[in-house]
Design a protein around this motif. Structure first.
Motif, PDB file in Angstrom:
ATOM      1  N   MET A  51     -11.475  -2.904   8.087  1.00  0.00           N
ATOM      2  CA  MET A  51     -11.803  -4.325   8.094  1.00  0.00           C
ATOM      3  C   MET A  51     -12.309  -4.663   9.496  1.00  0.00           C
ATOM      4  O   MET A  51     -11.618  -4.404  10.479  1.00  0.00           O
ATOM      5  CB  MET A  51     -10.568  -5.176   7.784  1.00  0.00           C
ATOM      6  CG  MET A  51     -10.255  -5.252   6.305  1.00  0.00           C
ATOM      7  SD  MET A  51     -11.616  -5.842   5.287  1.00  0.00           S
ATOM      8  CE  MET A  51     -11.484  -7.593   5.553  1.00  0.00           C
ATOM      9  N   PRO A 100     -15.946  -3.129   3.598  1.00  0.00           N
ATOM     10  CA  PRO A 100     -16.434  -3.892   2.440  1.00  0.00           C
ATOM     11  C   PRO A 100     -17.677  -4.726   2.741  1.00  0.00           C
ATOM     12  O   PRO A 100     -18.328  -5.193   1.827  1.00  0.00           O
ATOM     13  CB  PRO A 100     -15.253  -4.793   2.087  1.00  0.00           C
ATOM     14  CG  PRO A 100     -14.068  -4.126   2.646  1.00  0.00           C
ATOM     15  CD  PRO A 100     -14.530  -3.398   3.853  1.00  0.00           C
ATOM     16  N   TYR A 101     -17.973  -4.939   4.003  1.00  0.00           N
ATOM     17  CA  TYR A 101     -19.117  -5.775   4.366  1.00  0.00           C
ATOM     18  C   TYR A 101     -20.121  -4.978   5.187  1.00  0.00           C
ATOM     19  O   TYR A 101     -19.738  -4.208   6.062  1.00  0.00           O
ATOM     20  CB  TYR A 101     -18.647  -6.991   5.181  1.00  0.00           C
ATOM     21  CG  TYR A 101     -17.491  -7.700   4.522  1.00  0.00           C
ATOM     22  CD1 TYR A 101     -17.711  -8.516   3.426  1.00  0.00           C
ATOM     23  CD2 TYR A 101     -16.192  -7.516   4.967  1.00  0.00           C
ATOM     24  CE1 TYR A 101     -16.661  -9.135   2.787  1.00  0.00           C
ATOM     25  CE2 TYR A 101     -15.127  -8.137   4.338  1.00  0.00           C
ATOM     26  CZ  TYR A 101     -15.368  -8.955   3.252  1.00  0.00           C
ATOM     27  OH  TYR A 101     -14.334  -9.557   2.615  1.00  0.00           O
ATOM     28  N   THR A 102     -21.429  -5.194   4.921  1.00  0.00           N
ATOM     29  CA  THR A 102     -22.431  -4.550   5.763  1.00  0.00           C
ATOM     30  C   THR A 102     -22.637  -5.417   6.998  1.00  0.00           C
ATOM     31  O   THR A 102     -22.550  -6.641   6.926  1.00  0.00           O
ATOM     32  CB  THR A 102     -23.774  -4.383   5.033  1.00  0.00           C
ATOM     33  OG1 THR A 102     -24.149  -5.646   4.516  1.00  0.00           O
ATOM     34  CG2 THR A 102     -23.662  -3.391   3.910  1.00  0.00           C
ATOM     35  N   ARG A 115       0.843  -1.201   0.000  1.00  0.00           N
ATOM     36  CA  ARG A 115       0.000   0.000   0.000  1.00  0.00           C
ATOM     37  C   ARG A 115       0.877   1.249   0.000  1.00  0.00           C
ATOM     38  O   ARG A 115       2.062   1.159   0.319  1.00  0.00           O
ATOM     39  CB  ARG A 115      -0.878   0.033   1.265  1.00  0.00           C
ATOM     40  CG  ARG A 115      -2.163  -0.719   1.117  1.00  0.00           C
ATOM     41  CD  ARG A 115      -3.101  -0.376   2.260  1.00  0.00           C
ATOM     42  NE  ARG A 115      -4.401  -0.978   2.054  1.00  0.00           N
ATOM     43  CZ  ARG A 115      -4.999  -1.795   2.914  1.00  0.00           C
ATOM     44  NH1 ARG A 115      -4.428  -2.111   4.044  1.00  0.00           N
ATOM     45  NH2 ARG A 115      -6.192  -2.277   2.654  1.00  0.00           N
ATOM     46  N   ARG A 135      -3.643   5.370   3.129  1.00  0.00           N
ATOM     47  CA  ARG A 135      -4.994   5.211   2.622  1.00  0.00           C
ATOM     48  C   ARG A 135      -5.376   3.743   2.779  1.00  0.00           C
ATOM     49  O   ARG A 135      -4.664   2.871   2.311  1.00  0.00           O
ATOM     50  CB  ARG A 135      -5.026   5.632   1.154  1.00  0.00           C
ATOM     51  CG  ARG A 135      -6.382   5.739   0.558  1.00  0.00           C
ATOM     52  CD  ARG A 135      -7.094   6.995   1.047  1.00  0.00           C
ATOM     53  NE  ARG A 135      -8.428   7.057   0.515  1.00  0.00           N
ATOM     54  CZ  ARG A 135      -8.760   7.734  -0.584  1.00  0.00           C
ATOM     55  NH1 ARG A 135      -7.868   8.392  -1.234  1.00  0.00           N
ATOM     56  NH2 ARG A 135      -9.989   7.728  -1.005  1.00  0.00           N
ATOM     57  N   ALA A 136      -6.477   3.487   3.447  1.00  0.00           N
ATOM     58  CA  ALA A 136      -6.963   2.122   3.606  1.00  0.00           C
ATOM     59  C   ALA A 136      -8.442   2.190   3.942  1.00  0.00           C
ATOM     60  O   ALA A 136      -9.010   3.267   4.077  1.00  0.00           O
ATOM     61  CB  ALA A 136      -6.202   1.391   4.699  1.00  0.00           C
ATOM     62  N   PHE A 137      -9.081   1.032   4.074  1.00  0.00           N
ATOM     63  CA  PHE A 137     -10.479   0.994   4.467  1.00  0.00           C
ATOM     64  C   PHE A 137     -10.590   0.129   5.712  1.00  0.00           C
ATOM     65  O   PHE A 137      -9.646  -0.564   6.080  1.00  0.00           O
ATOM     66  CB  PHE A 137     -11.356   0.453   3.334  1.00  0.00           C
ATOM     67  CG  PHE A 137     -10.746  -0.714   2.617  1.00  0.00           C
ATOM     68  CD1 PHE A 137     -10.901  -1.990   3.105  1.00  0.00           C
ATOM     69  CD2 PHE A 137      -9.982  -0.516   1.478  1.00  0.00           C
ATOM     70  CE1 PHE A 137     -10.321  -3.060   2.461  1.00  0.00           C
ATOM     71  CE2 PHE A 137      -9.399  -1.594   0.833  1.00  0.00           C
ATOM     72  CZ  PHE A 137      -9.569  -2.867   1.330  1.00  0.00           C
ATOM     73  N   TYR A 174     -16.901 -11.658  13.555  1.00  0.00           N
ATOM     74  CA  TYR A 174     -16.678 -11.501  12.121  1.00  0.00           C
ATOM     75  C   TYR A 174     -15.663 -12.536  11.666  1.00  0.00           C
ATOM     76  O   TYR A 174     -14.665 -12.766  12.347  1.00  0.00           O
ATOM     77  CB  TYR A 174     -16.157 -10.098  11.783  1.00  0.00           C
ATOM     78  CG  TYR A 174     -15.555 -10.045  10.412  1.00  0.00           C
ATOM     79  CD1 TYR A 174     -16.375 -10.094   9.287  1.00  0.00           C
ATOM     80  CD2 TYR A 174     -14.176 -10.003  10.225  1.00  0.00           C
ATOM     81  CE1 TYR A 174     -15.833 -10.108   8.015  1.00  0.00           C
ATOM     82  CE2 TYR A 174     -13.624 -10.011   8.951  1.00  0.00           C
ATOM     83  CZ  TYR A 174     -14.462 -10.062   7.848  1.00  0.00           C
ATOM     84  OH  TYR A 174     -13.930 -10.088   6.602  1.00  0.00           O
ATOM     85  N   ASP A 175     -15.938 -13.188  10.557  1.00  0.00           N
ATOM     86  CA  ASP A 175     -14.903 -13.990   9.913  1.00  0.00           C
ATOM     87  C   ASP A 175     -15.105 -13.939   8.407  1.00  0.00           C
ATOM     88  O   ASP A 175     -16.076 -13.383   7.913  1.00  0.00           O
ATOM     89  CB  ASP A 175     -14.878 -15.431  10.445  1.00  0.00           C
ATOM     90  CG  ASP A 175     -16.143 -16.176  10.140  1.00  0.00           C
ATOM     91  OD1 ASP A 175     -16.426 -16.392   8.945  1.00  0.00           O
ATOM     92  OD2 ASP A 175     -16.884 -16.535  11.090  1.00  0.00           O
ATOM     93  N   ARG A 176     -14.171 -14.536   7.689  1.00  0.00           N
ATOM     94  CA  ARG A 176     -14.168 -14.470   6.227  1.00  0.00           C
ATOM     95  C   ARG A 176     -15.482 -14.897   5.593  1.00  0.00           C
ATOM     96  O   ARG A 176     -15.885 -14.393   4.562  1.00  0.00           O
ATOM     97  CB  ARG A 176     -13.064 -15.384   5.685  1.00  0.00           C
ATOM     98  CG  ARG A 176     -11.721 -14.754   5.570  1.00  0.00           C
ATOM     99  CD  ARG A 176     -10.712 -15.791   5.161  1.00  0.00           C
ATOM    100  NE  ARG A 176     -10.870 -16.194   3.765  1.00  0.00           N
ATOM    101  CZ  ARG A 176     -10.234 -15.622   2.760  1.00  0.00           C
ATOM    102  NH1 ARG A 176      -9.407 -14.631   2.981  1.00  0.00           N
ATOM    103  NH2 ARG A 176     -10.405 -16.031   1.520  1.00  0.00           N
ATOM    104  N   ALA A 177     -16.156 -15.861   6.230  1.00  0.00           N
ATOM    105  CA  ALA A 177     -17.321 -16.460   5.602  1.00  0.00           C
ATOM    106  C   ALA A 177     -18.626 -15.755   5.964  1.00  0.00           C
ATOM    107  O   ALA A 177     -19.629 -15.945   5.295  1.00  0.00           O
ATOM    108  CB  ALA A 177     -17.406 -17.932   5.969  1.00  0.00           C
ATOM    109  N   HIS A 178     -18.613 -14.962   7.045  1.00  0.00           N
ATOM    110  CA  HIS A 178     -19.860 -14.345   7.498  1.00  0.00           C
ATOM    111  C   HIS A 178     -19.722 -12.842   7.651  1.00  0.00           C
ATOM    112  O   HIS A 178     -18.662 -12.347   8.034  1.00  0.00           O
ATOM    113  CB  HIS A 178     -20.295 -14.947   8.837  1.00  0.00           C
ATOM    114  CG  HIS A 178     -20.477 -16.425   8.763  1.00  0.00           C
ATOM    115  ND1 HIS A 178     -19.480 -17.291   9.139  1.00  0.00           N
ATOM    116  CD2 HIS A 178     -21.506 -17.171   8.328  1.00  0.00           C
ATOM    117  CE1 HIS A 178     -19.905 -18.527   8.948  1.00  0.00           C
ATOM    118  NE2 HIS A 178     -21.123 -18.486   8.445  1.00  0.00           N
ATOM    119  N   ASP A 179     -20.830 -12.155   7.401  1.00  0.00           N
ATOM    120  CA  ASP A 179     -20.839 -10.711   7.610  1.00  0.00           C
ATOM    121  C   ASP A 179     -20.703 -10.398   9.089  1.00  0.00           C
ATOM    122  O   ASP A 179     -21.107 -11.192   9.932  1.00  0.00           O
ATOM    123  CB  ASP A 179     -22.156 -10.129   7.078  1.00  0.00           C
ATOM    124  CG  ASP A 179     -22.104  -9.926   5.568  1.00  0.00           C
ATOM    125  OD1 ASP A 179     -20.981  -9.905   5.030  1.00  0.00           O
ATOM    126  OD2 ASP A 179     -23.170  -9.812   4.943  1.00  0.00           O
TER     127      ASP A 179
END
Lengths: 239, 245
Positions: free
Chosen positions: A60, A86-88, A39, A56-58, A125-130
């Protein structure tokens, strides 16, 4: 095992940072024993670890983070919340009501409606779930008044300062309550608009000048000067 | 462009627009030009003018397009109706659909897509003025815009073309050379990793000519890469300098 950058040097994605016996830290990656930046940011080493502080980042989501979000939809048994990531996120009705939720008894839109702002904690929160949010702790829940400010999430630690020095100073001088969402949303509630605006200005200045040293001192000075100006104006009005 | 010129390159090796065989057109790059987008970039490559906006990572819409194991990259290459001499219909043409795909595939290897599963990023490329070599200029600008959005990248992607006009292999063809010349070889690379992400050839070249064209394009890429890095630095340096005053 050389290092190819100076301390706090501005690096772009793909720049070779180090070779050999080093570990890839934040915003870097390793390929064939070489460490590259991923980055735009300022490079630094910490023992054997090479880090890049991103400019600059978003956001997580991470379990335990306090975030500020906007309700975007009222669902069957909960709400969907925009937390600037990135996830709601999802907020369950039973969590807010503190009892089992029965659709025939409760009208969800009367508790929280689309557009409402909430302070919440990321429950999981994990990779598979919002991400799932929770408000069942003191200090969390719907926001009723104050000012909202957006900051790049990577700069939140700078606003907090070393052991909270920066934020407690701003709170003390302006007399405002400030809640920092780790997702880069800041809530400021003060006694009057002038105080709130003062705190907002200070935080915006910190964001713009986040990579300079001696910032806390300069912000303290600035805040005190501005505060004095406001107070003298108030005096004039009274007279 | 009305009639066909007799010679595309003269005896001294000077081209129609006054360049030498291995000379690039002037390039200007700017980062962060669209405040409403998460990341953006603008490129002027000779007479090409291209604007790129990046959104995301965000939730995919429609949802069924999202992938459970990786982030989806979507690209839209679009030419403005006023970008060429004859008005171009604003509807996506066959060529634009193909270029969107080609550009997406050139950018995809540079993005850490596996870090953000179920999300997506959108790259919108708007060609405001075209003068040959827009796919290369688009890739260069799009990669900058993605970096500006704060999306982790393995490396920036740079692209440049080489080709053949009459019997000479030349760098960075412009519109007239592209249309009247013998071949065009666009190349996109990740310079630090020494990896090629796009390699196409339109026309006929001997194996030797092809090799010189590729190495020439790679040299061009490296020159543009320096400018790309500079553009990115400039945006974030000005922030730093303002603070130091």
């Amino acid at each position: 095992m050389p290092v190819f950058f100076e301390k706090k040097q501005l690096v772009t994605p793909g720049e070779l940072l180090a070779e050999g016996d080093y570990l890839a830290g934040e915003n870097t990656y390793m390929e064939e024993n070489k460490i590259y930046s991923s980055r735009i940011g300022l490079a630094d080493t910490e023992n054997k670890k090479v880090n890049v502080v991103a400019l600059r980042a978003f956001y997580m989501p991470k379990a335990g983070d306090i975030v500020i979000g906007t309700v975007i939809e009222v669902g069957f048994n909960g709400w969907t919340v925009d937390i600037k990531s990135p996830y709601t996120a999802l907020l369950r009705a039973s969590d807010v009501l503190n009892r089992p939720f029965k659709p025939q008894n409760d009208e969800l839109s009367q508790v929280l409606n689309a557009g409402d702002l909430i302070v919440a904690k990321v429950a999981s929160y994990d990779r598979a779930h919002d991400p799932q949010l929770t408000v069942s702790e003191p200090g969390l829940g719907k926001i009723t008044r104050g000012q909202i400010l957006h900051v790049t999430p990577t700069k939140i630690p700078r606003v907090i300062g070393k052991k909270g020095s920066m934020i407690s100073m701003i709170k003390q001088v302006t007399g405002c309550q400030i809640i920092l969402g780790v997702n880069g949303v800041v809530l400021i509630t003060g006694k009057n608009i002038e105080d709130e605006e003062l705190a907002m200005m200070a935080i915006q200045k910190i964001e713009a000048e986040s990579h300079t040293s001696g910032l806390t001192d300069r912000i303290t000075q600035l805040l005190k000067e501005e505060k004095a100006k406001i107070e003298s104006k108030m005096e004039e009005k009274k007279e | 462009m009305s009639e066909k010129p007799e010679k595309l390159i003269d005896k001294k090796g000077i081209r129609l627009d006054g360049r030498k065989a291995d000379e690039l057109r002037p390039v200007k790059l700017e980062v962060g030009v669209i405040p409403n987008a998460d990341g953006s970039a603008y490129i002027e490559h000779g007479k090409n003018k291209i604007l790129v906006g990046v959104f995301g990572p965000r939730e995919m819409h429609p949802k069924h397009l999202s992938q459970t194991d990786r982030m989806v990259l979507r690209c839209r290459y679009h030419m403005a109706p006023f970008s060429v001499q004859e008005r171009k219909s604003p509807a996506p043409s066959r060529r634009e659909v193909e270029l969107s795909k080609v550009i997406r595939e050139a950018l995809e290897p540079s993005v850490f897509t596996d870090l953000y599963p179920r999300s997506g990023i959108d790259v919108f490329i708007e060609v405001l003025q075209a003068d040959g070599g827009t796919r290369c200029a688009s890739i260069t600008a799009a990669s900058l815009a993605i970096a500006d959005a704060g999306i982790p990248l393995r490396d920036l992607v740079v692209a440049c073309a080489a080709g053949k006009i009459e019997d000479t292999v030349v760098l960075d063809l412009y519109d007239a050379e592209d249309k009247l010349g013998a071949a065009d070889v666009p190349v996109a690379i990740m310079p630090n990793l020494n990896a090629v992400t796009l390699l196409q050839m339109d026309g006929i070249l001997t194996p030797d000519e092809f090799e010189t064209a590729v190495s020439m394009a790679m040299e061009g890429c490296k020159k543009i890469y320096a400018m790309q890095k500079e553009a990115l630095r400039t945006k974030y340096m000005t922030v730093k300098e303002e603070a130091e005053e």
